[in-house]
Design an enzyme around this catalytic site. Structure first.
Site, PDB file in Angstrom:
ATOM      1  N   CYS A  91      -0.311  24.620  23.722  1.00 38.18           N
ATOM      2  CA  CYS A  91      -1.690  24.988  24.073  1.00 38.18           C
ATOM      3  C   CYS A  91      -2.472  25.100  22.776  1.00 38.18           C
ATOM      4  CB  CYS A  91      -1.773  26.234  24.950  1.00 38.18           C
ATOM      5  SG  CYS A  91      -0.587  27.484  24.572  1.00 38.18           S
ATOM      6  N   GLY A 114       6.832  31.813  32.933  1.00 36.08           N
ATOM      7  CA  GLY A 114       7.415  31.230  34.142  1.00 36.08           C
ATOM      8  C   GLY A 114       6.457  30.514  35.072  1.00 36.08           C
ATOM      9  N   GLY A 115       5.196  30.381  34.677  1.00 39.34           N
ATOM     10  CA  GLY A 115       4.216  29.688  35.532  1.00 39.34           C
ATOM     11  C   GLY A 115       4.600  28.234  35.783  1.00 39.34           C
ATOM     12  N   LYS A 116       4.952  27.531  34.707  1.00 41.59           N
ATOM     13  CA  LYS A 116       5.306  26.110  34.840  1.00 41.59           C
ATOM     14  C   LYS A 116       6.666  25.968  35.528  1.00 41.59           C
ATOM     15  CE  LYS A 116       2.573  24.826  30.741  1.00 41.59           C
ATOM     16  NZ  LYS A 116       2.250  26.155  30.223  1.00 41.59           N
ATOM     17  N   CYS A 174      11.295  26.628  26.977  1.00 41.28           N
ATOM     18  CA  CYS A 174      10.579  27.815  26.463  1.00 41.28           C
ATOM     19  C   CYS A 174       9.808  28.357  27.660  1.00 41.28           C
ATOM     20  CB  CYS A 174       9.629  27.443  25.331  1.00 41.28           C
ATOM     21  SG  CYS A 174      10.382  26.428  24.034  1.00 41.28           S
ATOM     22  N   ALA A 175      10.526  28.968  28.592  1.00 40.96           N
ATOM     23  CA  ALA A 175       9.999  29.115  29.950  1.00 40.96           C
ATOM     24  C   ALA A 175       9.023  30.259  30.195  1.00 40.96           C
ATOM     25  CB  ALA A 175      11.154  29.220  30.941  1.00 40.96           C
ATOM     26  N   ALA A 176       9.037  31.304  29.340  1.00 35.11           N
ATOM     27  CA  ALA A 176       8.200  32.485  29.647  1.00 35.11           C
ATOM     28  C   ALA A 176       6.716  32.125  29.636  1.00 35.11           C
ATOM     29  CB  ALA A 176       8.475  33.590  28.643  1.00 35.11           C
ATOM     30  N   ASP A 191       7.610  23.393  26.390  1.00 33.15           N
ATOM     31  CA  ASP A 191       6.288  24.009  26.274  1.00 33.15           C
ATOM     32  C   ASP A 191       6.392  24.933  25.056  1.00 33.15           C
ATOM     33  OD1 ASP A 191       3.777  25.007  26.714  1.00 33.15           O
ATOM     34  OD2 ASP A 191       4.363  26.318  28.362  1.00 33.15           O
ATOM     35  N   ASP A 225      17.664  30.719  22.379  1.00 34.33           N
ATOM     36  CA  ASP A 225      16.601  30.243  21.509  1.00 34.33           C
ATOM     37  C   ASP A 225      16.655  28.718  21.455  1.00 34.33           C
ATOM     38  OD1 ASP A 225      14.835  29.650  19.509  1.00 34.33           O
ATOM     39  OD2 ASP A 225      15.710  30.995  18.002  1.00 34.33           O
TER      40      ASP A 225
END
Length: 407
Positions: A378, A261-263, A257-259, A325, A306
């Site tokens: 989070c 993209g920070g991680k 769930c990459a958006a 994430d 997805d």
């Protein structure tokens, strides 16, 4: 005025944004959409007004209900939002009260509601006169004094019986600006010195290599090395994800769930020659990940997919490491996104817990034997955290929990 310069008044735009949030839209998205309607020199002021009004919305709304004989009709919700913005300025900003009154009354005209100028003026003047008594009265209610919806306060009390008050008070503070330095490209002490020379003092975050917190937030374009990909803006807690995943060189990694993209960027910064597959549920948000990686000069295989869906090309292979994430209630990032308090409802949690379970079950078969999957949210609620992990371990006999050992 808006008509002469082509720009709209800051307070009328702030009211439109707050109204949008009360109708379920995200503050960040609305601010992006609206900010070019105000003069560039007023954009920081607009941001402070809308973030502050969301942060204190529940307390200010309680005050407003004491000041109004009857609530405004739904079609005048922009005036209600304008009054919240007015109260926020009077209670939290260092603008001269007479200027706040004049400009906020004027904003009612800009909203096309000249018939409400008297009401706006009357309500704000009365607040000025009776401020202390009104605040004392609303603060008798715990939820109002901590500016929080009742359901969320109950959840915090249940989840954090000893620390709930501390947590709720922390949610009312402005978040710090934390950077992540690419330590393969620069030394932390050298970069701290460079910041000092630019009058941007910062200090390292203990236990997280490459993390540093600026004493005072600045626009990203002013941060040395930002556009060259030397540093990124990322909260210290979020920087733990790549550290705990601890992928090794040559491995296959799935960031499910990459958006935004920070991680993803952090995982790639830490180790050379990873094959990382990043999936995002929609094209637009995947574009954000691509932008981030381009700035950092890093590469990954990007796929619109997805993670809750059992189909897709990303499922045709096995991975050494998987980062989940997952979408969540976002209750842990309210300091940064105060509109979460206005947008979330208790029933939202039930739906999001079910989605997290689908993602967990979907991703698990893709992990190689002996591989590592990191589940991250989070959220501050154990229904999305400890309880999810317990549930998952009961489902999967071939899974073992690894103790987290953050620095």
């Amino acid at each position: 005025t808006s008509s002469e310069s082509g720009f709209r008044s800051v307070r009328s735009v702030a009211a439109c944004i707050i109204k949008g949030v009360t109708e379920g839209a995200s503050l960040t998205r609305l601010l992006t959409e609206y900010s070019d309607q105000v003069d560039e020199k007023d954009r920081a002021l607009l941001a402070e007004m809308v973030f502050g009004s969301c942060r204190w919305y529940h307390r200010l709304d309680a005050v407003l209900s004491l000041l109004m004989r009857k609530p405004l009709r739904k079609r005048d919700s922009d005036v209600h939002a304008l009054l919240i913005v007015g109260l926020y300025q009077l209670n939290h900003m260092r603008i001269k009260p007479h200027a706040i009154l004049a400009e906020t009354v004027n904003a009612a005209r800009h909203l096309g509601k000249p018939m409400f100028t008297k009401l706006v003026n009357g309500v704000l003047r009365r607040f000025q006169r009776e401020q202390q008594a009104l605040l004392e009265q609303v603060d008798k209610e715990e939820a109002a004094s901590l500016s929080m919806p009742q359901w969320l306060l109950q959840e915090l009390k249940q989840n954090w019986p000893k620390q709930w008050r501390e947590v709720a008070q922390a949610m009312l503070k402005q978040p710090p600006l934390t950077l992540r330095l690419n330590t393969r490209r620069a030394q932390l002490k050298d970069y701290l010195q460079q910041l000092n020379e630019q009058q941007m003092p910062a200090k390292p975050v203990e236990g997280i290599p490459g993390a540093l917190m600026l004493d005072k937030a600045v626009p990203v374009e002013r941060i040395p090395g930002f556009s060259q990909g030397l540093v990124s803006v990322q909260d210290a807690g979020a920087q733990l994800a790549a550290i705990l995943l601890d992928a090794s060189g040559g491995a296959a990694v799935l960031d499910a769930c990459a958006a935004p993209g920070g991680k993803t960027g952090h995982i790639l910064e830490r180790v050379e020659n990873l094959h990382l597959v990043a999936i995002v549920v929609d094209e637009k948000r995947l574009g954000k990940v691509a932008e981030n990686l381009q700035r950092l000069n890093l590469k990954a295989e990007l796929i619109v997919a997805d993670a809750a869906d059992a189909e897709g090309v990303w499922r045709n292979r096995q991975y050494d490491y998987i980062l989940l994430d997952v979408p969540c209630s976002d209750t842990g990032v309210i300091r940064r996104h105060p509109d979460i308090k206005m947008l979330r409802r208790r029933q939202y949690i039930t739906g999001i817990v079910a989605l997290q379970r689908r993602i967990l079950l979907n991703a698990w078969p893709l992990l190689k034997e002996g591989g590592r999957m990191l589940y991250a949210t989070c959220s501050l609620l154990s229904a999305e955290n400890e309880q999810q992990v317990d549930w998952f371990l009961k489902q999967q006999q071939d899974a073992a929990e690894l103790p987290l050992q953050p620095p």
